[in-house]
Structure formats: C-alpha cells, structure tokens
Design an enzyme around this catalytic site. Sequence first.
Site, PDB file in Angstrom:
ATOM      1  N   GLU A 117       0.728  -1.267   0.115  1.00  0.00           N
ATOM      2  CA  GLU A 117       0.094  -0.160  -0.044  1.00  0.00           C
ATOM      3  C   GLU A 117       0.812   1.526  -0.047  1.00  0.00           C
ATOM      4  OE1 GLU A 117      -2.632   0.094   3.417  1.00  0.00           O
ATOM      5  OE2 GLU A 117      -3.376  -2.057   3.182  1.00  0.00           O
ATOM      6  N   CYS A 161      -4.681   1.137   7.689  1.00  0.00           N
ATOM      7  CA  CYS A 161      -3.416   0.995   7.385  1.00  0.00           C
ATOM      8  C   CYS A 161      -2.900  -0.338   7.324  1.00  0.00           C
ATOM      9  CB  CYS A 161      -2.489   1.822   8.225  1.00  0.00           C
ATOM     10  SG  CYS A 161      -0.824   1.685   7.666  1.00  0.00           S
TER      11      CYS A 161
END
Length: 391
Positions: free
Chosen positions: A113, A363
């Site tokens: 990511e 996250c």
Amino acid sequence: MSATLPLLTVDPSTPRADAPAPPRPGILDVPPEQLRAWLAERGQPPMRINQIRRQILANRAESFDAMSDLPKALRTDLSSSFAVFSTRVERHLVATDDTHKLVLRLHDDRMIECVLIQDDGRATACISTQVGCGMGCVFCASGLNGVVRNLTIGEMLEQLVRLRNLTDANTTNPDRSPRLTHIVVMGIGEPLANLEDLLAALAVAGDKNGLGIGARHITISTVGLPAKIRRLAEVGKQYHLAVSLHAPNDALRTRIVPTNDKTGVDAILEAADEFFTKTGRQVTYEYVVLGGLNDQLEHARQLAGLLVGRKSHVNLIPWNDVEGLPYRRPHDDDLQLFIDTIRRAGVSVKVRKRKGSEIDAACGQLRRKVEAETNQKVTENTEGGEPEKRT
Ligand code: SAH
C-alpha cells in the site's frame, strides 16, 4: 477497517483488477550498465537513460510511447522489452479530503500500500519498504503474516512516482500542491531493514533531476534498530528520524514491540542521541496509544523522564482499530492527562492529525482485505464461476 470504507469512493479510472500483469521488467529497476548495453545494441547513446528517467520522474510519462523526445523505433523497442511501471494498481481509493490510497500488485503478485496525503499546500507520499513486516508489533496489521521480502529500489520509486502523478500539476487551489513536497517512510515494512535500497531510492527522490524532494522533507520511521540508526546518521543527509517507542520501559515495550527484547530502550535512545548529534535533526518519538495498556499516568511520567533534556518531540498516535486485535483507543481524559503530563515536564508533544483518517485507519489492512478477496476470486475461478467485476 471495513466500517471505514463507505467514506471512500473508488476512482472510476482505476485499472481493472483483472488486467494482465506486465510481464516485462520495470525500467527503474534495470541496472544502468545493462540498459547501456541494451541501448548500444540498438546504436543508441547512453544519454537515452537520462532522457527516459527524466520522462518518468519529471514529465509524468506513464508509457514509453509518451516519451516524445525519443525516436519512435526506440520507443517501440523499449515497450517490448521493459515496462515503465513493474507494479499495477490493484485498488485506488480516494477519501473525501483528497487522500488517495493505492494497493499495488507487484510482479510476483504480492501487494503493498501507499498513500498520498494533501493539505495546507503540501503533498505527502507515505510509502512501503517491504512486503509485510518482520517486526511483529502486536497492535499493527502490517506484520500479521511476517515479512516476505524487501522492496526493490524501483518498487519504492514507483510508489512515489505513481502518487506524484495523482497530484494536479495545474492546480490553482492554495491548499493543494502541484507536486510532491514530502515523503514519510511509514507504510508497510521496517525501513531500516531495507536501508541501503531505501537510501538509493531516496537519493533519486532528492535529486533535482529526480523528484526534487529535499532530505529535510523526508521522514524515516523505524521500530528502533540501533546499528541502522547509526548507519543512517553517517549518511550525512538531513533526513528526519522518527522512532516508534510506544512504551517507556523495557518490560512493557517488549510486550508491545517484540524486537525490543534484543535492543532495549536505552540502546535505542543512545543511537537516536547520536543521530541528533551528527545531523542536528531533532528526533521524533512515536507513541501508539493503546487504551489501558500504555496510556496511564505512570507511563506518561516515565516517558517524560526519559525524554526531558533530550532535544526531541513526541508524536502520540491513538491506536487505529485493526480487525481481530484485542486493543482499544484511549479514553479522551486518559489521553489528555498523558499529554498534559508530558508537556508539563517540558517535552514537546502532539497528537497525530486526523487528516485522511478514514484511510489511515485501514493502514496495512486494505492490502490484507484485497488479498483475501483475490484468493476467494481464484477459488471461484477454479470452480468455473465468472470472476467478480469491480468498478
Ligand atoms: N516499521 C516502522 C514503520 C511503521 S508504520 C516503524 O515501526 O516505525 C509508522 C507508525 O505507525 C509506527 O509508529 C507504527 O507503530 C504505527 N502504527 C502501526 N499500526 C498502527 C495502528 N493500528 N494504529 C496506530 N499506529 C500504528
């Protein structure tokens, strides 16, 4: 995690998840000598390397065909041998505040990511340095399955370039930057476990012919590996160091950050002091606040005791929920008492801004979710069903 997703919209321009992966090596990872030889075989001078890199790094070219200063035949040849990007966008989420999150699929089908945060005229890229993480911090989603491998220099650069390409080069909005201004190395992985390649990627990011982001605008966050902190201090660059402390004593820190068993708080603080002495850059201590675990008055007092007299700053990060983990955010009054105690001792402290928080909250988890969905898709395919289509 999933509870936050309705706040996000999926960009309709996102490449389809079922597009074929590029089979060619990413050009940013081809060693210069190999590229020079490849060019020489085609009668092309070595200066083409700089032209190609400038096109990607400065001119936002996303295909060889768009590199109009290269001969047409060379562009065709390049396209058949290399890819501008070795990664592809598996998922692209945009939050209401213009924060972008990309899940990138790597050539070996692993996923990472990266995030673009835009506010106050800044554009900050948050990048990953590893596939997974080997540090095992108990509250963190990134390390739940351990580390698979380090990212390459090109894979780190691609995150920066892809995020930069999402900034609006023609913006007239004073809150928006037309280019990347800051980098935080706070994505998936332990940056100091991939330090040499990270430094090589950041050198390109810092170059005026690269992305032009100075070291003072680059923050490297570490779990605290003393030898690597010393090595970073020796590099002679003005990077900003953030150390993930999370607890003020060894007993508690080892429970929360298992690697502390081998390092210990004292050795980390000593290495960070050395970093400050060598670079003149004040160190930030990050402290994920876990309700009932490390947020009590005695912890604040101990933390203040450790940091008073050190030129440092504390960044408190109220824990972002990770599905399946048994922690909670701190109560408001506990957090306030924690802040006041540290501040009264004369230590500078801030709570991390909630900008882009709906994406921040996910996250390291979005990657896991997308991986899980993709595995399910493979199963569906094996069973003869149509792959699920996404927009
Ligand atoms: N390995 C590096 C980078 C990790 S990410 C490091 O340990 O610093 C950057 C910061 O986010 C770290 O301080 C990390 O501990 C913190 N973090 C990770 N998961 C979190 C969560 N669920 N909630 C709040 N902070 C988290």
